[in-house]
Scaffold this motif. Structure first.
Motif, PDB file in Angstrom:
ATOM      1  N   GLY A 161       0.803  -1.243  -0.008  1.00 15.09           N
ATOM      2  CA  GLY A 161       0.017   0.065   0.099  1.00 15.09           C
ATOM      3  C   GLY A 161       0.640   1.249   0.193  1.00 15.09           C
ATOM      4  O   GLY A 161       1.896   1.386   0.630  1.00 15.09           O
ATOM      5  N   THR A 162       0.244   2.259  -0.728  1.00 16.48           N
ATOM      6  CA  THR A 162       0.846   3.760  -0.758  1.00 16.48           C
ATOM      7  C   THR A 162      -0.009   4.657  -0.501  1.00 16.48           C
ATOM      8  O   THR A 162      -1.118   4.670  -1.005  1.00 16.48           O
ATOM      9  CB  THR A 162       1.521   3.768  -2.001  1.00 16.48           C
ATOM     10  OG1 THR A 162       2.569   2.807  -2.555  1.00 16.48           O
ATOM     11  CG2 THR A 162       2.318   5.107  -2.147  1.00 16.48           C
ATOM     12  N   VAL A 163       0.226   5.665   0.426  1.00 16.93           N
ATOM     13  CA  VAL A 163      -0.763   6.426   0.717  1.00 16.93           C
ATOM     14  C   VAL A 163      -0.431   7.761   0.141  1.00 16.93           C
ATOM     15  O   VAL A 163       0.595   8.474   0.206  1.00 16.93           O
ATOM     16  CB  VAL A 163      -0.998   6.910   2.303  1.00 16.93           C
ATOM     17  CG1 VAL A 163      -2.024   7.654   2.633  1.00 16.93           C
ATOM     18  CG2 VAL A 163      -1.328   5.560   2.982  1.00 16.93           C
ATOM     19  N   THR A 164      -1.546   8.493  -0.546  1.00 10.39           N
ATOM     20  CA  THR A 164      -1.325   9.962  -1.108  1.00 10.39           C
ATOM     21  C   THR A 164      -2.439  10.639  -0.492  1.00 10.39           C
ATOM     22  O   THR A 164      -3.685  10.259  -1.106  1.00 10.39           O
ATOM     23  CB  THR A 164      -1.197   9.955  -2.734  1.00 10.39           C
ATOM     24  OG1 THR A 164      -0.046   8.722  -2.935  1.00 10.39           O
ATOM     25  CG2 THR A 164      -0.852  10.977  -3.249  1.00 10.39           C
ATOM     26  N   GLY A 165      -2.054  11.701   0.092  1.00 12.71           N
ATOM     27  CA  GLY A 165      -3.256  12.378   0.599  1.00 12.71           C
ATOM     28  C   GLY A 165      -4.157  11.498   1.416  1.00 12.71           C
ATOM     29  O   GLY A 165      -3.862  11.026   2.611  1.00 12.71           O
ATOM     30  N   ASP A 166      -5.549  11.344   1.226  1.00 14.10           N
ATOM     31  CA  ASP A 166      -6.360  10.549   1.871  1.00 14.10           C
ATOM     32  C   ASP A 166      -6.579   9.303   1.141  1.00 14.10           C
ATOM     33  O   ASP A 166      -7.540   8.448   1.812  1.00 14.10           O
ATOM     34  CB  ASP A 166      -7.649  11.288   1.970  1.00 14.10           C
ATOM     35  CG  ASP A 166      -8.566  11.511   0.857  1.00 14.10           C
ATOM     36  OD1 ASP A 166      -7.943  11.351  -0.187  1.00 14.10           O
ATOM     37  OD2 ASP A 166      -9.781  11.765   1.148  1.00 14.10           O
ATOM     38  N   ARG A 167      -5.810   8.717   0.125  1.00 18.66           N
ATOM     39  CA  ARG A 167      -6.177   7.524  -0.458  1.00 18.66           C
ATOM     40  C   ARG A 167      -5.132   6.772  -0.480  1.00 18.66           C
ATOM     41  O   ARG A 167      -3.895   6.959  -0.646  1.00 18.66           O
ATOM     42  CB  ARG A 167      -6.646   7.894  -2.206  1.00 18.66           C
ATOM     43  CG  ARG A 167      -6.706   6.694  -2.990  1.00 18.66           C
ATOM     44  CD  ARG A 167      -7.130   6.974  -4.395  1.00 18.66           C
ATOM     45  NE  ARG A 167      -8.310   7.577  -4.324  1.00 18.66           N
ATOM     46  CZ  ARG A 167      -9.414   6.711  -4.558  1.00 18.66           C
ATOM     47  NH1 ARG A 167      -9.612   5.446  -4.327  1.00 18.66           N
ATOM     48  NH2 ARG A 167     -10.800   7.458  -4.560  1.00 18.66           N
ATOM     49  N   VAL A 168      -5.466   5.524   0.053  1.00 22.75           N
ATOM     50  CA  VAL A 168      -4.330   4.384  -0.248  1.00 22.75           C
ATOM     51  C   VAL A 168      -4.719   3.702  -1.470  1.00 22.75           C
ATOM     52  O   VAL A 168      -5.727   3.294  -1.569  1.00 22.75           O
ATOM     53  CB  VAL A 168      -4.597   3.687   1.239  1.00 22.75           C
ATOM     54  CG1 VAL A 168      -5.936   3.111   1.166  1.00 22.75           C
ATOM     55  CG2 VAL A 168      -3.369   2.480   1.217  1.00 22.75           C
ATOM     56  N   ALA A 202      -3.809  -3.782   4.605  1.00 19.04           N
ATOM     57  CA  ALA A 202      -2.844  -2.848   3.665  1.00 19.04           C
ATOM     58  C   ALA A 202      -3.896  -1.824   3.261  1.00 19.04           C
ATOM     59  O   ALA A 202      -3.317  -0.847   2.996  1.00 19.04           O
ATOM     60  CB  ALA A 202      -2.544  -3.881   2.592  1.00 19.04           C
ATOM     61  N   ALA A 203      -5.187  -2.217   3.107  1.00 19.96           N
ATOM     62  CA  ALA A 203      -6.097  -1.120   2.684  1.00 19.96           C
ATOM     63  C   ALA A 203      -6.605  -0.317   3.465  1.00 19.96           C
ATOM     64  O   ALA A 203      -7.512   0.775   3.109  1.00 19.96           O
ATOM     65  CB  ALA A 203      -7.184  -1.759   1.665  1.00 19.96           C
ATOM     66  N   THR A 204      -6.388  -0.498   4.926  1.00 20.24           N
ATOM     67  CA  THR A 204      -7.150   0.220   5.980  1.00 20.24           C
ATOM     68  C   THR A 204      -5.769   0.897   6.781  1.00 20.24           C
ATOM     69  O   THR A 204      -6.033   0.894   8.180  1.00 20.24           O
ATOM     70  CB  THR A 204      -8.137  -0.463   6.703  1.00 20.24           C
ATOM     71  OG1 THR A 204      -7.309  -1.610   6.998  1.00 20.24           O
ATOM     72  CG2 THR A 204      -9.348  -1.009   6.017  1.00 20.24           C
ATOM     73  N   ALA A 261     -10.299   7.017   1.324  1.00 15.91           N
ATOM     74  CA  ALA A 261     -10.573   6.363  -0.052  1.00 15.91           C
ATOM     75  C   ALA A 261      -9.492   5.227  -0.238  1.00 15.91           C
ATOM     76  O   ALA A 261      -8.346   5.425   0.134  1.00 15.91           O
ATOM     77  CB  ALA A 261     -10.486   7.546  -1.058  1.00 15.91           C
ATOM     78  N   ALA A 262     -10.030   4.231  -1.308  1.00 18.82           N
ATOM     79  CA  ALA A 262      -9.040   3.233  -1.359  1.00 18.82           C
ATOM     80  C   ALA A 262      -9.035   2.823  -2.856  1.00 18.82           C
ATOM     81  O   ALA A 262     -10.176   2.969  -3.429  1.00 18.82           O
ATOM     82  CB  ALA A 262      -9.041   2.037  -0.750  1.00 18.82           C
ATOM     83  N   THR A 263      -7.940   2.392  -3.493  1.00 16.42           N
ATOM     84  CA  THR A 263      -7.906   1.753  -4.734  1.00 16.42           C
ATOM     85  C   THR A 263      -7.242   0.763  -4.682  1.00 16.42           C
ATOM     86  O   THR A 263      -6.153   0.541  -4.232  1.00 16.42           O
ATOM     87  CB  THR A 263      -7.185   2.586  -5.918  1.00 16.42           C
ATOM     88  OG1 THR A 263      -7.587   3.985  -6.018  1.00 16.42           O
ATOM     89  CG2 THR A 263      -6.770   1.924  -7.113  1.00 16.42           C
ATOM     90  N   GLY A 305     -17.423   3.035   0.659  1.00 16.15           N
ATOM     91  CA  GLY A 305     -18.428   3.372  -0.043  1.00 16.15           C
ATOM     92  C   GLY A 305     -18.048   3.845  -1.331  1.00 16.15           C
ATOM     93  O   GLY A 305     -17.389   3.117  -2.074  1.00 16.15           O
ATOM     94  N   ALA A 306     -18.556   4.876  -1.874  1.00 18.18           N
ATOM     95  CA  ALA A 306     -18.345   5.458  -3.179  1.00 18.18           C
ATOM     96  C   ALA A 306     -16.805   5.812  -3.352  1.00 18.18           C
ATOM     97  O   ALA A 306     -16.443   6.037  -4.656  1.00 18.18           O
ATOM     98  CB  ALA A 306     -18.943   6.667  -3.509  1.00 18.18           C
ATOM     99  N   ARG A 307     -15.869   5.760  -2.547  1.00 17.48           N
ATOM    100  CA  ARG A 307     -14.692   6.159  -2.622  1.00 17.48           C
ATOM    101  C   ARG A 307     -13.641   4.792  -2.780  1.00 17.48           C
ATOM    102  O   ARG A 307     -12.406   4.991  -2.571  1.00 17.48           O
ATOM    103  CB  ARG A 307     -14.104   6.880  -1.342  1.00 17.48           C
ATOM    104  CG  ARG A 307     -14.894   8.143  -1.326  1.00 17.48           C
ATOM    105  CD  ARG A 307     -14.479   9.349  -0.670  1.00 17.48           C
ATOM    106  NE  ARG A 307     -13.321   9.710  -1.458  1.00 17.48           N
ATOM    107  CZ  ARG A 307     -12.123  10.515  -0.744  1.00 17.48           C
ATOM    108  NH1 ARG A 307     -12.468  11.033   0.119  1.00 17.48           N
ATOM    109  NH2 ARG A 307     -11.056  10.791  -1.700  1.00 17.48           N
ATOM    110  N   LEU A 308     -14.253   3.839  -2.942  1.00 21.80           N
ATOM    111  CA  LEU A 308     -13.414   2.394  -3.263  1.00 21.80           C
ATOM    112  C   LEU A 308     -13.543   2.435  -4.919  1.00 21.80           C
ATOM    113  O   LEU A 308     -14.661   2.499  -5.396  1.00 21.80           O
ATOM    114  CB  LEU A 308     -14.241   1.207  -2.499  1.00 21.80           C
ATOM    115  CG  LEU A 308     -13.647  -0.227  -2.811  1.00 21.80           C
ATOM    116  CD1 LEU A 308     -11.937  -0.151  -2.437  1.00 21.80           C
ATOM    117  CD2 LEU A 308     -14.367  -1.144  -2.404  1.00 21.80           C
TER     118      LEU A 308
END
Length: 103
Positions: free
Chosen positions: A14-21, A40-42, A48-50, A75-78
């Motif tokens: 996982g790589t975090v950029t801003g509020d998204r992992v 890894a996603a939390t 937000a996550a990708t 939610g919608a941020r996945l």
């Protein structure tokens, strides 16, 4: 962050950029590795996550459960980018029309 599971061909980085992992997962996601993918996603209070699952070769019911937990959390941020194998499992399980599933 690298989460290695029991399977030597599994990794979830996982790589975090801003509020998204952004988590890149490789290998087999099953009952012995699904929790590592979820962890890894939390991380880092991401909102937000990708999930890049394009290198995943096996995806079982434990992996589906972890994915549903992530969908509930974000939610919608996945966003999920599946491999052919993952997409097939999601089709069989009735999840292929989820808004978080990308081409």
């Amino acid at each position: 962050m690298d989460q290695d599971g029991a399977e030597s061909n599994f990794s979830a980085t996982g790589t975090v950029t801003g509020d998204r992992v952004v988590v890149t997962v490789t290998g087999e996601v099953d009952m012995s590795t699904a929790d590592a993918m979820f962890r890894a996603a939390t991380v880092h209070n991401a909102t937000a996550a990708t999930l890049d699952l394009r290198a995943v070769t096996f995806f079982d019911s434990a992996a589906i459960h972890a994915l549903i937990q992530l969908a509930e959390r974000y939610g919608a941020r996945l966003e999920v980018h599946p491999s052919f194998q993952v997409r097939r499992v999601l089709e069989i399980s009735g999840l292929s029309s989820q808004p978080w599933l990308r081409d």
